[in-house]
Design a protein around this motif. Structure first.
Motif, PDB file in Angstrom:
ATOM      1  N   SER A   1       0.820  -1.206   0.000  1.00 62.29           N
ATOM      2  CA  SER A   1       0.000   0.000   0.000  1.00 62.29           C
ATOM      3  C   SER A   1       0.855   1.258   0.000  1.00 62.29           C
ATOM      4  N   LEU A   2       1.875   1.292   0.852  1.00 58.84           N
ATOM      5  CA  LEU A   2       2.763   2.457   0.902  1.00 58.84           C
ATOM      6  C   LEU A   2       3.570   2.580  -0.382  1.00 58.84           C
ATOM      7  N   GLY A   3       3.991   1.437  -0.941  1.00 62.66           N
ATOM      8  CA  GLY A   3       4.739   1.476  -2.200  1.00 62.66           C
ATOM      9  C   GLY A   3       3.941   2.123  -3.312  1.00 62.66           C
ATOM     10  N   ILE A   4       2.674   1.738  -3.430  1.00 63.09           N
ATOM     11  CA  ILE A   4       1.801   2.338  -4.448  1.00 63.09           C
ATOM     12  C   ILE A   4       1.607   3.825  -4.175  1.00 63.09           C
ATOM     13  N   ALA A   5       1.439   4.176  -2.886  1.00 61.83           N
ATOM     14  CA  ALA A   5       1.215   5.581  -2.526  1.00 61.83           C
ATOM     15  C   ALA A   5       2.432   6.456  -2.811  1.00 61.83           C
ATOM     16  N   PHE A   6       3.640   5.857  -2.849  1.00 58.43           N
ATOM     17  CA  PHE A   6       4.864   6.628  -3.072  1.00 58.43           C
ATOM     18  C   PHE A   6       5.226   6.762  -4.549  1.00 58.43           C
ATOM     19  N   ILE A   7       4.544   6.023  -5.422  1.00 60.90           N
ATOM     20  CA  ILE A   7       4.875   6.083  -6.851  1.00 60.90           C
ATOM     21  C   ILE A   7       4.719   7.489  -7.431  1.00 60.90           C
ATOM     22  N   PRO A   8       3.628   8.214  -7.154  1.00 60.33           N
ATOM     23  CA  PRO A   8       3.435   9.517  -7.808  1.00 60.33           C
ATOM     24  C   PRO A   8       4.559  10.515  -7.569  1.00 60.33           C
ATOM     25  N   SER A   9       5.096  10.582  -6.340  1.00 56.73           N
ATOM     26  CA  SER A   9       6.134  11.580  -6.053  1.00 56.73           C
ATOM     27  C   SER A   9       7.397  11.316  -6.872  1.00 56.73           C
ATOM     28  N   TYR A  10       7.800  10.048  -6.974  1.00 55.19           N
ATOM     29  CA  TYR A  10       8.997   9.744  -7.766  1.00 55.19           C
ATOM     30  C   TYR A  10       8.738   9.900  -9.264  1.00 55.19           C
ATOM     31  N   ALA A  11       7.526   9.605  -9.706  1.00 53.78           N
ATOM     32  CA  ALA A  11       7.196   9.783 -11.118  1.00 53.78           C
ATOM     33  C   ALA A  11       7.314  11.252 -11.511  1.00 53.78           C
ATOM     34  N   ARG A  12       6.839  12.146 -10.652  1.00 52.28           N
ATOM     35  CA  ARG A  12       6.904  13.578 -10.965  1.00 52.28           C
ATOM     36  C   ARG A  12       8.341  14.085 -10.952  1.00 52.28           C
ATOM     37  N   ILE A  13       9.129  13.622  -9.973  1.00 53.77           N
ATOM     38  CA  ILE A  13      10.533  14.055  -9.886  1.00 53.77           C
ATOM     39  C   ILE A  13      11.296  13.624 -11.135  1.00 53.77           C
ATOM     40  N   VAL A  14      11.173  12.355 -11.509  1.00 51.87           N
ATOM     41  CA  VAL A  14      11.906  11.828 -12.660  1.00 51.87           C
ATOM     42  C   VAL A  14      11.410  12.475 -13.941  1.00 51.87           C
ATOM     43  N   ARG A  15      10.111  12.662 -14.081  1.00 52.29           N
ATOM     44  CA  ARG A  15       9.564  13.304 -15.282  1.00 52.29           C
ATOM     45  C   ARG A  15      10.148  14.701 -15.458  1.00 52.29           C
ATOM     46  N   GLY A  16      10.191  15.474 -14.371  1.00 56.84           N
ATOM     47  CA  GLY A  16      10.737  16.824 -14.444  1.00 56.84           C
ATOM     48  C   GLY A  16      12.199  16.835 -14.853  1.00 56.84           C
ATOM     49  N   GLU A  17      12.986  15.897 -14.314  1.00 59.60           N
ATOM     50  CA  GLU A  17      14.404  15.828 -14.658  1.00 59.60           C
ATOM     51  C   GLU A  17      14.612  15.370 -16.095  1.00 59.60           C
ATOM     52  N   VAL A  18      13.787  14.432 -16.561  1.00 57.52           N
ATOM     53  CA  VAL A  18      13.901  13.970 -17.954  1.00 57.52           C
ATOM     54  C   VAL A  18      13.542  15.098 -18.917  1.00 57.52           C
ATOM     55  N   LEU A  19      12.501  15.860 -18.593  1.00 56.64           N
ATOM     56  CA  LEU A  19      12.136  17.009 -19.433  1.00 56.64           C
ATOM     57  C   LEU A  19      13.288  18.017 -19.491  1.00 56.64           C
ATOM     58  N   ARG A  20      13.983  18.183 -18.375  1.00 56.38           N
ATOM     59  CA  ARG A  20      15.105  19.129 -18.341  1.00 56.38           C
ATOM     60  C   ARG A  20      16.284  18.617 -19.167  1.00 56.38           C
ATOM     61  N   CYS A  21      16.513  17.305 -19.112  1.00 56.28           N
ATOM     62  CA  CYS A  21      17.716  16.747 -19.729  1.00 56.28           C
ATOM     63  C   CYS A  21      17.567  16.446 -21.226  1.00 56.28           C
ATOM     64  N   LYS A  22      16.343  16.156 -21.669  1.00 52.19           N
ATOM     65  CA  LYS A  22      16.219  15.627 -23.024  1.00 52.19           C
ATOM     66  C   LYS A  22      16.526  16.661 -24.113  1.00 52.19           C
ATOM     67  N   GLY A  23      16.615  17.941 -23.747  1.00 52.22           N
ATOM     68  CA  GLY A  23      16.992  18.941 -24.729  1.00 52.22           C
ATOM     69  C   GLY A  23      18.455  19.332 -24.671  1.00 52.22           C
ATOM     70  N   MET A  24      19.240  18.676 -23.825  1.00 50.82           N
ATOM     71  CA  MET A  24      20.648  19.026 -23.662  1.00 50.82           C
ATOM     72  C   MET A  24      21.499  18.483 -24.809  1.00 50.82           C
ATOM     73  N   ASP A  25      22.695  19.047 -24.923  1.00 53.62           N
ATOM     74  CA  ASP A  25      23.561  18.737 -26.066  1.00 53.62           C
ATOM     75  C   ASP A  25      23.935  17.251 -26.131  1.00 53.62           C
TER      76      ASP A  25
END
Length: 270
Positions: free
Chosen positions: A143-167
């Motif tokens: 139950s806690l594992g499922i509840a913690f998925i959204p926070s890590y998904a948002r963190i990783v998504r934000g970092e991937v969006l930042r990185c995917k346009g880099m040289d």
């Protein structure tokens, strides 16, 4: 090694975190092989005793040794927290990386679901899931594992969006690197610093969430112990036998403090 020790000396947060978490982990490891008493063994003649040479943290309302139960309960709490973070990080990273990199309708649909999950506090969401699957440490972990998925998904998504346009990403794309190799070999290793700090923060949150839910009676069930369950059992004896309540509470504080220092130490590591 000399360079590492030089950096370590300049980072008091890392030193404090390593010392505190090291002591907690050492206690848990020792508890795998030796405990002063059997943590579930009751002794009616030794109920609610204070700190003594025989029982260095006293005994509980059923005559069980509090120190032995703290050693066992710390193991349960840490294992549930570790499992919670593992589920959250693995699934959250995959979801965040794919939605951040590919975008489009996949990103829109998944992030709306994530936003809906974020509308509920993690403990409340875990309570809802527990009410469906039942009580126990395995159900609590899931139950806690499922509840913690959204926070890590948002963190990783934000970092991937930042990185995917880099040289370096553009360069790899021009070389014909496949999209999945781009995500998991080129982008994700470059966000490991942010992810490591987030994992330690998440571990703290998982410890507190497990303690809170076990306190409410939906975690480890009697006769087994977790730190939160011990606090729940001890609350009515807070003033008559303070050690019964204070000892598991102090261990929870030390766990959270130790991993908080480690997270800050990693953030300041240069």
């Amino acid at each position: 090694m000399k360079a590492f020790l030089k950096k370590l000396k300049k980072n008091p947060y890392m030193i404090a975190g390593l010392i505190i978490t090291g002591l907690i982990v050492l206690m848990v490891i020792v508890g795998l092989f030796w405990m002063p008493y059997e943590p579930t063994k009751m002794n009616a003649s030794e109920k609610l005793q204070g700190i003594s040479v025989k029982h260095i943290m006293g005994t509980d309302n059923m005559g069980r040794d509090v120190f032995s139960r703290v050693m066992y309960g710390s193991r349960i709490t840490l294992l549930i927290a570790l499992g919670t973070v593992t589920i959250g990080v693995v699934l959250g990273t995959i979801i965040g990386a794919l939605t951040g990199y590919f975008g489009g309708i996949l990103d829109e649909v998944v992030m709306r679901i994530i936003d809906a999950m974020f509308a509920f506090p993690s403990i409340l969401l875990a309570l809802v899931i527990v009410s469906v699957f039942g009580t126990g440490w395995a159900q609590l972990l899931m139950s806690l594992g499922i509840a913690f998925i959204p926070s890590y998904a948002r963190i990783v998504r934000g970092e991937v969006l930042r990185c995917k346009g880099m040289d370096y990403v553009e360069s790899a794309r021009l070389q014909g690197v496949s999209q999945f190799r781009m995500i998991f070999v080129h982008i994700l290793p470059n966000i490991k610093g942010v992810l490591a700090s987030s994992i330690l923060i998440g571990f703290n949150n998982a410890v507190l969430a497990e303690a809170g839910l076990s306190y409410l009676g939906v975690g480890s069930q009697p006769p087994y112990a977790s730190l939160g369950k011990m606090l729940s059992d001890a609350q009515q004896y807070m003033f008559t036998v303070p050690s019964y309540c204070l000892c598991p509470g102090i261990v929870i504080v030390l766990i959270v403090l130790g991993f908080s220092f480690l997270g800050e130490g990693i953030r300041r590591w240069k």
